[in-house]
Write a protein that holds these residues in place. Structure first.
Motif, PDB file in Angstrom:
ATOM      1  N   LYS A   1      51.780  33.928  32.692  1.00 58.07           N
ATOM      2  CA  LYS A   1      51.071  32.901  33.450  1.00 58.07           C
ATOM      3  C   LYS A   1      49.988  32.256  32.592  1.00 58.07           C
ATOM      4  N   ASN A   2      49.673  31.011  32.906  1.00 56.50           N
ATOM      5  CA  ASN A   2      48.599  30.256  32.261  1.00 56.50           C
ATOM      6  C   ASN A   2      48.788  30.121  30.752  1.00 56.50           C
ATOM      7  N   VAL A   3      50.015  29.914  30.311  1.00 59.49           N
ATOM      8  CA  VAL A   3      50.298  29.720  28.893  1.00 59.49           C
ATOM      9  C   VAL A   3      50.827  28.311  28.708  1.00 59.49           C
ATOM     10  N   ASN A   4      50.244  27.578  27.773  1.00 56.52           N
ATOM     11  CA  ASN A   4      50.712  26.239  27.436  1.00 56.52           C
ATOM     12  C   ASN A   4      51.790  26.361  26.363  1.00 56.52           C
ATOM     13  N   LEU A   5      52.983  25.906  26.667  1.00 55.29           N
ATOM     14  CA  LEU A   5      54.098  25.994  25.726  1.00 55.29           C
ATOM     15  C   LEU A   5      54.357  24.626  25.115  1.00 55.29           C
ATOM     16  N   THR A   6      54.396  24.569  23.771  1.00 55.58           N
ATOM     17  CA  THR A   6      54.676  23.340  23.044  1.00 55.58           C
ATOM     18  C   THR A   6      55.979  23.509  22.284  1.00 55.58           C
ATOM     19  N   LEU A   7      56.849  22.525  22.385  1.00 57.28           N
ATOM     20  CA  LEU A   7      58.118  22.544  21.664  1.00 57.28           C
ATOM     21  C   LEU A   7      58.020  21.565  20.505  1.00 57.28           C
ATOM     22  N   VAL A   8      58.212  22.060  19.294  1.00 54.23           N
ATOM     23  CA  VAL A   8      58.182  21.217  18.098  1.00 54.23           C
ATOM     24  C   VAL A   8      59.606  21.076  17.598  1.00 54.23           C
ATOM     25  N   THR A   9      60.094  19.839  17.579  1.00 56.78           N
ATOM     26  CA  THR A   9      61.447  19.606  17.093  1.00 56.78           C
ATOM     27  C   THR A   9      61.392  19.178  15.634  1.00 56.78           C
ATOM     28  N   ASN A  10      62.542  19.084  15.005  1.00 57.62           N
ATOM     29  CA  ASN A  10      62.596  18.726  13.591  1.00 57.62           C
ATOM     30  C   ASN A  10      62.051  17.330  13.320  1.00 57.62           C
ATOM     31  N   GLU A  11      62.126  16.427  14.291  1.00 58.62           N
ATOM     32  CA  GLU A  11      61.670  15.063  14.073  1.00 58.62           C
ATOM     33  C   GLU A  11      60.153  14.978  13.909  1.00 58.62           C
ATOM     34  N   ASN A  12      59.394  15.800  14.650  1.00 57.95           N
ATOM     35  CA  ASN A  12      57.940  15.695  14.585  1.00 57.95           C
ATOM     36  C   ASN A  12      57.299  16.956  14.013  1.00 57.95           C
ATOM     37  N   CYS A  13      57.946  17.565  13.056  1.00 57.33           N
ATOM     38  CA  CYS A  13      57.408  18.756  12.402  1.00 57.33           C
ATOM     39  C   CYS A  13      56.470  18.334  11.272  1.00 57.33           C
ATOM     40  N   ASP A  14      55.315  18.956  11.198  1.00 57.51           N
ATOM     41  CA  ASP A  14      54.339  18.658  10.152  1.00 57.51           C
ATOM     42  C   ASP A  14      54.656  19.532   8.943  1.00 57.51           C
ATOM     43  N   CYS A  15      55.210  18.931   7.900  1.00 58.30           N
ATOM     44  CA  CYS A  15      55.623  19.684   6.725  1.00 58.30           C
ATOM     45  C   CYS A  15      54.475  19.922   5.749  1.00 58.30           C
ATOM     46  N   TRP A  16      53.313  19.318   5.973  1.00 55.02           N
ATOM     47  CA  TRP A  16      52.217  19.431   5.017  1.00 55.02           C
ATOM     48  C   TRP A  16      51.498  20.762   5.107  1.00 55.02           C
ATOM     49  N   ASN A  17      51.592  21.464   6.227  1.00 59.15           N
ATOM     50  CA  ASN A  17      50.839  22.718   6.359  1.00 59.15           C
ATOM     51  C   ASN A  17      51.549  23.901   5.713  1.00 59.15           C
ATOM     52  N   ARG A  18      52.751  23.703   5.228  1.00 65.71           N
ATOM     53  CA  ARG A  18      53.527  24.737   4.520  1.00 65.71           C
ATOM     54  C   ARG A  18      53.720  26.002   5.352  1.00 65.71           C
ATOM     55  N   LYS A  19      53.684  25.901   6.644  1.00 67.87           N
ATOM     56  CA  LYS A  19      53.898  27.052   7.506  1.00 67.87           C
ATOM     57  C   LYS A  19      55.302  26.951   8.085  1.00 67.87           C
ATOM     58  N   VAL A  20      56.152  27.873   7.725  1.00 63.16           N
ATOM     59  CA  VAL A  20      57.543  27.839   8.173  1.00 63.16           C
ATOM     60  C   VAL A  20      57.668  28.672   9.434  1.00 63.16           C
ATOM     61  N   MET A  21      58.039  28.039  10.504  1.00 64.95           N
ATOM     62  CA  MET A  21      58.190  28.730  11.778  1.00 64.95           C
ATOM     63  C   MET A  21      59.506  28.360  12.437  1.00 64.95           C
ATOM     64  N   ASN A  22      60.525  28.035  11.676  1.00 69.12           N
ATOM     65  CA  ASN A  22      61.804  27.589  12.231  1.00 69.12           C
ATOM     66  C   ASN A  22      62.415  28.644  13.126  1.00 69.12           C
ATOM     67  N   GLY A  23      62.662  28.256  14.349  1.00 66.69           N
ATOM     68  CA  GLY A  23      63.288  29.160  15.296  1.00 66.69           C
ATOM     69  C   GLY A  23      62.397  30.313  15.695  1.00 66.69           C
ATOM     70  N   ALA A  24      61.072  30.084  15.694  1.00 64.81           N
ATOM     71  CA  ALA A  24      60.144  31.170  16.001  1.00 64.81           C
ATOM     72  C   ALA A  24      59.192  30.755  17.109  1.00 64.81           C
ATOM     73  N   LEU A  25      58.733  31.749  17.840  1.00 61.36           N
ATOM     74  CA  LEU A  25      57.744  31.531  18.884  1.00 61.36           C
ATOM     75  C   LEU A  25      56.426  32.092  18.388  1.00 61.36           C
ATOM     76  N   ALA A  26      55.419  31.243  18.279  1.00 57.98           N
ATOM     77  CA  ALA A  26      54.105  31.671  17.812  1.00 57.98           C
ATOM     78  C   ALA A  26      53.133  31.629  18.973  1.00 57.98           C
ATOM     79  N   ILE A  27      52.444  32.742  19.213  1.00 60.38           N
ATOM     80  CA  ILE A  27      51.459  32.833  20.288  1.00 60.38           C
ATOM     81  C   ILE A  27      50.104  33.088  19.653  1.00 60.38           C
ATOM     82  N   ASP A  28      49.090  32.308  20.053  1.00 62.02           N
ATOM     83  CA  ASP A  28      47.766  32.484  19.469  1.00 62.02           C
ATOM     84  C   ASP A  28      47.142  33.807  19.942  1.00 62.02           C
TER      85      ASP A  28
END
Length: 102
Positions: A2-29
């Motif tokens: 409950k009370n979790v904001n879920l963001t979906l990042v697709t290949n079209e709007n992926c920020d490649c400059w941060n060099r963080k590879v998270m393909n096919g992964a769920l990241a929770i803060d």
């Protein structure tokens, strides 16, 4: 969750400059209030090499570049009678098969 904001990042709007590879992964803060799922890049299907020999002790494949590769199977040589002779005879058959270009 409950009370979790879920963001979906697709290949079209992926920020490649941060060099963080998270393909096919769920990241929770650490506070577990935001979650991001990043879409994985589609991959080509893995093409397996063609098996041209599948014997009792050996198997042989042919790679796309035309090279033959022989593999031994996982067997216990102490549990086989005449192991060395059987391996030799099968190796001769594999060589004959390769020379005849299967």
């Amino acid at each position: 969750m409950k009370n979790v904001n879920l963001t979906l990042v697709t290949n079209e709007n992926c920020d490649c400059w941060n060099r963080k590879v998270m393909n096919g992964a769920l990241a929770i803060d650490p506070l577990s209030t935001n979650a991001t799922f990043v879409e994985s890049t589609p991959k080509k299907a893995h093409r397996r090499n063609t098996k041209v020999w599948d014997g009792e002790l050996l198997s042989m494949i042919i790679k796309p570049n035309g090279i033959f590769q022989v593999h031994t199977k996982n067997v216990n040589p102490l549990g086989m009678q005449d192991f060395a002779m059987r391996m030799y005879l099968e190796a001769c058959e594999v060589v004959n098969k390769a020379q005849g270009r299967y």
